[in-house]
Enzyme design. Sequence first.
Site, mmCIF file in Angstrom:
data_model
loop_
_atom_site.group_PDB
_atom_site.id
_atom_site.type_symbol
_atom_site.label_atom_id
_atom_site.label_comp_id
_atom_site.label_asym_id
_atom_site.label_seq_id
_atom_site.Cartn_x
_atom_site.Cartn_y
_atom_site.Cartn_z
ATOM 1 N N GLU A 1 0.888 -1.162 -0.032
ATOM 2 C CA GLU A 1 -0.058 0.046 0.001
ATOM 3 C C GLU A 1 0.940 1.186 -0.104
ATOM 4 O O GLU A 1 0.509 1.989 -0.717
ATOM 5 C CB GLU A 1 -0.683 -0.017 1.201
ATOM 6 N N LYS B 1 29.505 9.690 21.224
ATOM 7 C CA LYS B 1 30.259 10.436 20.313
ATOM 8 C C LYS B 1 30.137 9.328 18.918
ATOM 9 O O LYS B 1 30.809 8.184 19.091
ATOM 10 C CB LYS B 1 31.518 10.595 20.627
ATOM 11 N N CYS C 1 54.286 -19.186 -4.346
ATOM 12 C CA CYS C 1 52.730 -19.503 -4.174
ATOM 13 C C CYS C 1 52.932 -20.697 -3.141
ATOM 14 O O CYS C 1 53.312 -21.657 -3.523
ATOM 15 C CB CYS C 1 51.882 -19.635 -5.185
ATOM 16 N N CYS D 1 50.565 -23.582 -5.085
ATOM 17 C CA CYS D 1 50.894 -24.119 -6.329
ATOM 18 C C CYS D 1 52.336 -23.941 -6.647
ATOM 19 O O CYS D 1 52.855 -24.525 -7.434
ATOM 20 C CB CYS D 1 50.112 -23.640 -7.258
HETATM 21 S S1 IVH Z 1 28.907 18.044 19.455
HETATM 22 C C1 IVH Z 1 30.709 22.333 19.360
HETATM 23 N N1 IVH Z 1 27.856 15.759 19.799
HETATM 24 O O1 IVH Z 1 32.444 14.659 17.015
HETATM 25 C C2 IVH Z 1 30.197 20.688 19.384
HETATM 26 N N2 IVH Z 1 29.467 16.105 18.261
HETATM 27 O O2 IVH Z 1 34.982 17.380 16.971
HETATM 28 C C3 IVH Z 1 29.853 20.384 18.159
HETATM 29 N N3 IVH Z 1 30.451 13.869 16.902
HETATM 30 O O3 IVH Z 1 33.037 15.540 13.967
HETATM 31 C C4 IVH Z 1 29.936 18.790 18.069
HETATM 32 N N4 IVH Z 1 28.773 12.832 18.051
HETATM 33 O O4 IVH Z 1 30.307 15.424 14.266
HETATM 34 C C5 IVH Z 1 28.933 16.518 19.105
HETATM 35 N N5 IVH Z 1 27.185 13.642 20.104
HETATM 36 C C6 IVH Z 1 27.761 14.400 19.512
HETATM 37 C C7 IVH Z 1 28.778 13.832 18.649
HETATM 38 C C8 IVH Z 1 29.711 14.887 17.754
HETATM 39 C C9 IVH Z 1 29.846 12.613 17.124
HETATM 40 C C10 IVH Z 1 31.266 14.434 16.199
HETATM 41 C C11 IVH Z 1 31.149 15.590 15.348
HETATM 42 C C12 IVH Z 1 32.569 16.371 15.056
HETATM 43 C C13 IVH Z 1 33.212 15.523 16.214
HETATM 44 C C14 IVH Z 1 33.458 16.811 16.978
#
Ligand code: IVH
Length: 696
Positions: A35, A115, A407, A410
């Site tokens: 759908e 992160k 090899c 072989c």
């Molecule tokens: S905050 C000014 N939060 O980590 C602060 N960054 O140098 C801006 N990253 O490439 C970043 N997870 O893309 C923030 N939970 C998170 C993150 C995050 C990954 C990456 C971001 C950047 C690097 C920070």
Amino acid sequence: MPDAIQAQMQALTERLHHLNYQYYQRDTSEVSDQEFDRLLAELGALEAAHPALAQPNSPTQRVGGTVTKQFATAPHRFPMLSLGNTYSEDDLREFDERVQKGLEGAPYRYVCELKFDGVAMSLAYQNGELHQGVTRGDGTRGDVVTANVRTIRTLPLHLRPAPGQPADFEVRGEIFLPLPVFAELNAEREQNGEALLANPRNAASGTLKLQDSAQVAARKLRFFAYSLLTPGRHFATHSEALGALASYGLPVSDTWRVCASLAEVLDFIHHWEKQRFTLPVATDGIVIKVDDLRQQDQLGLTAKSPRWAIAYKYPAEAARTQLREVQYNVGRTGAVTPVALLAPVALAGTIVKRATLHNANQIAALDLRLGDTVLVEKGGEIIPKITGVVLEARPADAVPIVYPTACPACGTPLVRPEGEAHFRCPNERGCPPQLKARLEHYVSRKALNIDGLGAETVGRLFDLGMVNTPADIYDLPARRAELVTLERLGEKSIDNLIAGIEASKQVPFPRVLFGLGIRYVGETVAQKLAQHYRDIDALAAATAEEMAAVPEVGGVIAVAAAAWLQEPQNRELLERLRQAGVQLALTGEAPVLASDRLAGLTFVLSGVFAEHSRDELQHIIVSNGGKITGSISKKLSYLVAGENMGPAKREKATGFKVPIISEADLMALLPAPGETAADTDAPEPPATGAQGELFG
Ligand code: IVH
């Protein structure tokens, strides 16, 4: 009645946006997949019939189709800063002291987030619509990758209205490739003899820069939002903003927490240190942010990063273990890869017994010896690697590793082609692991998909000397008497095997071409070559130069394919496959008779076409003497517009006075069926100054 149609399109758009939200953000589904597809097709058809009413954020944009030759760049309204990094808890204590001091004793709280290890993305939303997606670039300007970003299914193109939602804001977040998707992608590349992608981050960033957004759509990227930026103040705290993002329908990982003290921050860090390996996304640390936005302002920025946030990075997971042996694997293409066999050791959630050693250079660089105690790491990389040797622990009798010159399978002397890191066994035709891997590839799911003849069985038949090349497979049905004598192969399995071999004769030509295992000829290239040449004879007659002109087929690929097709043994193999009844030509009518009708004309194809696939149209144009190009210039003869062509293309073509024609108009340029190629003449190139759309 354009008003009625517009209303119908609007209603369909809203319904589809709603269903997408339910599906991707709520994990529920109000309608069946069929759908959903039907509604999407209905909207697509209306957009095709009324291109002026098509919206850039239409749910139909998820499938991609826009091809960008070179990405434009755009400035960031708010600079994209980076974060201060640390691996030590002591540094976090110092960070906390600086925050405390900066806020002059006022109470404060942190938000801790994971992160995510992907690619930073800045998304602009205007009046609830996704307006633009820009990469980080140098922090002040990045690449505009909006068409690619629109293919990310979990990302709303259209926001859920919410009270207090700013009319104009930016969302920052991370684009990533989920780990299972990454693993699948690499498994495919390994099968095709292509270089593996080092980690999901590289895979995500490479995907985001693909020119064809339909390919991006196929890669299944995802996004997690982690900040919301507005010109004025709309929220008091970062946690409130995260909640708002989620309420607008943006994907926010629910792993974030408010922490009232550094002790709670450390708890969060310890909790996720191991737990993070259960997530389907690569993470490399924790980001700690002061929650109150006014306090963030108060703390301010240094030259390149905020004083109110810091990233704590987990140390790359490493372990010590013993190197027991080095094994040399010979792949389908003859490449020799050294693999370290280790005493089993627990690392980042799995037991590691093997690690890649990449190539001879790496063994030499590490001065590795058998019996050494080695450090194994699993960082961003998914495949563990040896990063060092503990020299103090080297036993007196540690044996230096001598890289083989012949090899291991072989005995043929290995060669190292110039510019390549791998040694290779050149004995393509006689080296057992190469032959075996080629057979396994031929029967694999994406190639001939022979039911009842899996990699294991074909390997066994190879070991027994019953099957040496793919053509031998087709002799098996006549050798039933021999097959029944084999252990673990009952009557029923043999019936299956024979039925599977029979069925494989219906597998279309592009998959057969892929199955031949020609170096660099993966699924896509096989498809392009098959569609262009239509049968193996035409392909075998083409020069490398000619093949290289086929879209997606580069020079290196073309040289390898042409050389393979010239080899007498391969010609013989193809002849035997042909006699067995394997498909070595595309079935069905060639789309159009070849002619020189389009000689001297250049075309850009844009959008999705109703009657033919894009590949078919390319083939039609090229086989009638025309040329395809990617970009619109004033020299272009025609822009062929399909459904969902972006307004920018239309504007550009109109600006250069390039005629915009439909798929049907293109077909009208060609010889009518029955008319032979010989009695056609190339039409006059379009008069310069032609305005707007030709043919109505
Ligand atoms: S905050 C000014 N939060 O980590 C602060 N960054 O140098 C801006 N990253 O490439 C970043 N997870 O893309 C923030 N939970 C998170 C993150 C995050 C990954 C990456 C971001 C950047 C690097 C920070």
